[in-house]
Enzyme design. Sequence first.
Site, PDB file in Angstrom:
ATOM      1  CB  CYS A  25     -26.445  48.329  -3.013  1.00  0.00           C
ATOM      2  SG  CYS A  25     -26.154  48.441  -1.241  1.00  0.00           S
ATOM      3  CG  LEU A  26     -23.087  43.262  -1.441  1.00  0.00           C
ATOM      4  CD1 LEU A  26     -21.933  42.999  -0.476  1.00  0.00           C
ATOM      5  CD2 LEU A  26     -23.300  42.074  -2.366  1.00  0.00           C
ATOM      6  N   GLY A  71     -17.289  46.317  -2.094  1.00  0.00           N
ATOM      7  CA  GLY A  71     -17.271  47.249  -0.976  1.00  0.00           C
ATOM      8  C   GLY A  71     -18.350  46.882   0.022  1.00  0.00           C
ATOM      9  CG  HIS A  74     -24.021  51.840   2.508  1.00  0.00           C
ATOM     10  ND1 HIS A  74     -25.342  51.468   2.482  1.00  0.00           N
ATOM     11  CD2 HIS A  74     -23.456  51.251   1.426  1.00  0.00           C
ATOM     12  CE1 HIS A  74     -25.572  50.686   1.438  1.00  0.00           C
ATOM     13  NE2 HIS A  74     -24.435  50.532   0.770  1.00  0.00           N
ATOM     14  CD  GLN A  82     -23.606  47.579   2.620  1.00  0.00           C
ATOM     15  OE1 GLN A  82     -22.449  47.907   2.472  1.00  0.00           O
ATOM     16  NE2 GLN A  82     -24.297  46.982   1.663  1.00  0.00           N
ATOM     17  CG  HIS A 131     -22.286  52.304  -3.299  1.00  0.00           C
ATOM     18  ND1 HIS A 131     -23.303  52.033  -4.195  1.00  0.00           N
ATOM     19  CD2 HIS A 131     -22.518  51.478  -2.228  1.00  0.00           C
ATOM     20  CE1 HIS A 131     -24.091  51.099  -3.677  1.00  0.00           C
ATOM     21  NE2 HIS A 131     -23.639  50.736  -2.492  1.00  0.00           N
ATOM     22  CD  GLU A 132     -19.504  50.175  -0.105  1.00  0.00           C
ATOM     23  OE1 GLU A 132     -20.233  50.036   0.890  1.00  0.00           O
ATOM     24  OE2 GLU A 132     -19.734  49.588  -1.185  1.00  0.00           O
TER      25      GLU A 132
HETATM   26 NI    NI Z   1     -24.192  49.424  -0.976  1.00  0.00          NI
END
Ligand code: NI
Length: 175
Positions: A101-102, A48, A147, A53, A143-144
């Site tokens: 998380c990236l 995701g 953000h 991000q 989660h997304e």
């Molecule tokens: Ni994330």
Amino acid sequence: MAILPILEAPHPILAKKARPVRDDEFTPALRQLLADMAETMYAAPGVGLAAPQVGDSRRIVVADPGNQEDDDGDKHPDLLLMVNPVIAERSRELITYEESCLSVPEYYLDVKRSQRIRVTWQDGEAASHERWFEEFPAIVLQHELDHLQGVTLLEHSSRLKRSRYLVRRRKRGRA
Ligand code: NI
């Protein structure tokens, strides 16, 4: 198509609340951004990615919680491209999953989330969709969508664990 640089915490854009995509923004540029975000997510690799991000503070998310490739290798039948996603309804049941998380590299945290959510969103052509998601796909989308509120895994963590992580990152000269 292009792979976009992924911002890492702490970064002011990651902490900012994203704004909705306006009706007049459903253009080829928006569809290009969706394609680039999907390519960036697969390359990372991740399941995701939210627009903040990659430095764009608008309500846009891509996700592929199954991340399964078909026989052709690079088609993704379950890829979700979501503009203006909203959680319209959630189950009372919660599940806990260890998330990463990236934008918060080398960080893992157990987070408790709704087991089922109903999400409404628009696609790149502004058509409306809605669907229930459960278990892992529901976790990924929650989660997304966090953000989009300026919330990363660090905000879910204890203050102590968060500051230890940020100090560790600073010492490596990455933050
Ligand atoms: Ni994330």
